[in-house]
Write an enzyme that holds these catalytic residues in place. Structure first.
Site, PDB file in Angstrom:
ATOM      1  CD  GLU A 202      -3.191  -1.162   1.918  1.00 27.10           C
ATOM      2  OE1 GLU A 202      -3.299  -0.287   2.787  1.00 27.10           O
ATOM      3  OE2 GLU A 202      -4.085  -2.012   1.681  1.00 27.10           O
ATOM      4  CD  GLU A 320      -3.495  -6.221   2.890  1.00 22.03           C
ATOM      5  OE1 GLU A 320      -4.445  -5.522   3.327  1.00 22.03           O
ATOM      6  OE2 GLU A 320      -2.303  -5.938   3.058  1.00 22.03           O
TER       7      GLU A 320
HETATM    8  O1  AHR Z   1      -5.326  -6.275   6.646  1.00 23.75           O
HETATM    9  C1  AHR Z   1      -5.286  -5.139   7.445  1.00 23.75           C
HETATM   10  C2  AHR Z   1      -4.591  -3.963   6.767  1.00 23.75           C
HETATM   11  O2  AHR Z   1      -5.347  -3.567   5.660  1.00 23.75           O
HETATM   12  C3  AHR Z   1      -3.232  -4.208   6.188  1.00 23.75           C
HETATM   13  O3  AHR Z   1      -2.217  -4.104   7.130  1.00 23.75           O
HETATM   14  C4  AHR Z   1      -3.107  -3.122   5.173  1.00 23.75           C
HETATM   15  O4  AHR Z   1      -2.244  -3.464   4.122  1.00 23.75           O
HETATM   16  C5  AHR Z   1      -4.530  -2.899   4.722  1.00 23.75           C
HETATM   17  O5  AHR Z   1      -4.864  -1.575   4.677  1.00 23.75           O
END
Ligand code: AHR
Length: 514
Positions: A202, A320
């Site tokens: 991110e 994710e």
């Molecule tokens: O999964 C939780 C968080 O969500 C992670 O650390 C981040 O990459 C995302 O914003």
């Protein structure tokens, strides 16, 4: 016939199936699934069933690591019940140590004698103490115990190229390399294997608040020195930023094997995300609608990638994804602990179906997260553990790993709740390496059955996951409240028909070619 609360499954009887079908058609959806024998893209990578384990809340500590002196049964500090559960899923890879945590993680603090390791602060997740007792060797031991491969996220935000390159060398080098020797002195003589290296996370936010152009240059520097065989993964989109994808594809195409997408399903907004349980049918519909929104986002990214990579060499790794609700009442808000219900099971199934429709780009994904965080597989508290409905979907979908998607045509009526309009049924069909046909069907409607007609022939066996309530879930007191039930059915002369109960995931296989 086998009776479930409020509905009926027809077993081994085409005639009975037809009768039940007529009844269902009156108050349920009508669906026709036509299977074509031609294939639809490359095989479904087993890595789309990957998982994410971040140093966040009780995900690692308590969830996986209890320490060798814990009264909770463990092997070298890693809890046995969680390992047994995850091993049974055949988890292909685990992404670690973050997430946002990765960009504040300095691996040297997590090696060597455990009680000499420095404690640090987990600034992203509650400001709690990070004891660094679960570090590189413990992670690799955990992978070994569950049979998974390593997806390492290196620190780009607050680390250096040297630090990241040293970490990879420490893990993978043999003699006479000094870092390899240090690893051996710390207890592991044989080099470890690292399958994937994530370069940052991110970048637009917790990973360093970078401009895409700056990130691309930085990515290239890291990738140049992390070139030892692991697939190099660029941190991609998570906010709908096409420009970021364009810039990475233009400037970093020669320095990456994949780029990432993060996609969370949040039924409310960041201040009030919505409750994991106790929701109504409108929230159910809205959540499923948002979850299905991952497909147009994947398609948009695929189109951007195709412009510069028409051969589709570069993968899209959705590293994710999952549901994100309000933290459970009483839990630390920074720990992201949430319950997991039948609704999450449908989100998982619908999303896996999407990935299976995009096998030529989507070759790896990591659901967020593995234990005790967000859309978890497993909830653990003290000595107790419960498998979630999401876990059961991952278990049911196992036959899809390595199978080849088959083309289908799905004609389905739709249903509506508030502003949200959805298809009644979603489906995915694939051919396994040994010639079996595996079929997944999801009835999204929480109230009405779906009458499904198919041209599938033969006898199907598998399992079905449903419950009387939309928010059915497992607790530590009732860990078996929602579980898959065995299901089998045989096709009549016209093909296989069935009444799919409301809010259901069904996965069946037929061991014969059609
Ligand atoms: O999964 C939780 C968080 O969500 C992670 O650390 C981040 O990459 C995302 O914003």
């Amino acid at each position: 016939m086998m009776k479930y609360p409020g509905w009926t499954v027809v077993l081994f009887s085409g005639l009975l199936a037809a009768a039940a079908a007529c009844a269902a058609a009156e108050n349920g959806a009508n669906v026709v699934l036509t299977l074509h024998t031609n294939v639809n893209g490359p095989v479904i990578s087993r890595h789309i069933f990957g998982q994410f384990a971040e140093h966040l809340g009780r995900g690692i500590y308590e969830g996986i690591w209890v320490g060798p002196d814990s009264p909770i049964p463990n092997t070298r500090g890693i809890r046995n019940d969680v390992v047994t559960a995850l091993k049974a899923l055949h988890v292909p890879n685990v992404r670690w140590p973050g997430g946002c945590f990765a960009d504040e993680y300095h691996w040297r603090k997590g090696i060597g004698v455990a009680n000499h390791r420095p404690a640090t602060i987990n600034a992203n997740w509650g400001g709690v103490t990070e004891p660094n007792t679960f570090g590189t060797h413990e992670f690799m031991d955990f992978l070994d115990q569950i049979g998974a491969r390593a997806y390492l996220s290196v620190n780009v935000g607050s680390g250096t190229v040297q630090e990241a390159a040293d970490w990879l060398e420490y893990l993978t080098a043999g003699p006479p390399d000094a870092l390899g020797a240090e690893r051996a002195a710390n207890g592991h003589a044989a080099p470890y294997q690292v399958a994937f290296v994530g370069i940052g996370n991110e970048s637009w936010g917790c990973g360093g608040n970078m401009r895409p152009e700056y990130q691309a240059d930085l990515h290239n520097r890291y990738a140049t020195f992390l070139n030892n065989g692991a697939l190099r993964v660029a941190s991609g989109d998570g906010t709908g930023n096409d420009h970021l994808i364009d810039v990475l594809m233009e400037r970093s195409i020669g320095q990456m094997d994949a780029l990432t997408l993060h996609y969370y399903t949040i039924p409310g907004d960041w201040t009030k995300k919505g409750s994991a349980t106790g929701f109504d049918a409108a929230a159910w519909a809205h959540t499923l609608k948002l979850a299905r929104g991952i497909e147009p986002r994947i398609e948009a990214i695929e189109a951007l990638m195709d412009k510069r990579d028409p051969q589709r060499r570069i993968g899209l790794f959705v590293d994710e994804w999952g549901t994100w609700y309000d933290t459970e009442p009483g839990a630390n808000p920074g720990f992201l602990y949430q319950q997991n219900t039948l609704r999450d099971a449908l989100v998982a199934a619908l999303t896996l179906d999407v990935f299976q429709r995009h096998t030529d780009r989507v070759r790896m994904t990591s659901i967020a997260q593995m234990v005790n965080v967000l859309q978890a597989m497993v909830l653990a508290d003290g000595r107790r553990m419960a498998l979630t409905p999401t876990y059961h979907v991952y278990d049911m979908y196992k036959p899809f790993k390595g199978a080849t998607p088959l083309k289908i045509r799905l004609s389905t009526t739709r249903w509506q709740r508030g502003e949200d309009d959805l298809p009644a049924v979603d489906a995915s069909v694939a051919r396994t390496a040994d010639g079996a046909t595996v079929v997944a069907l999801v009835n999204l409607d929480p109230e009405r059955p779906a009458h499904v007609r198919t041209n599938l022939k033969g006898e199907f066996r598998g399992s079905i996951l449903t419950a009387a309530k939309m928010d059915a879930h497992n607790t530590f007191d009732q860990p078996h409240a929602i579980e898959p039930a065995p299901f089998s059915a045989r096709a009549g002369a016209e093909g296989w028909t069935l009444d799919l109960p409301p809010k259901t995931v069904l996965v069946v296989s037929a061991p014969v070619r059609h």
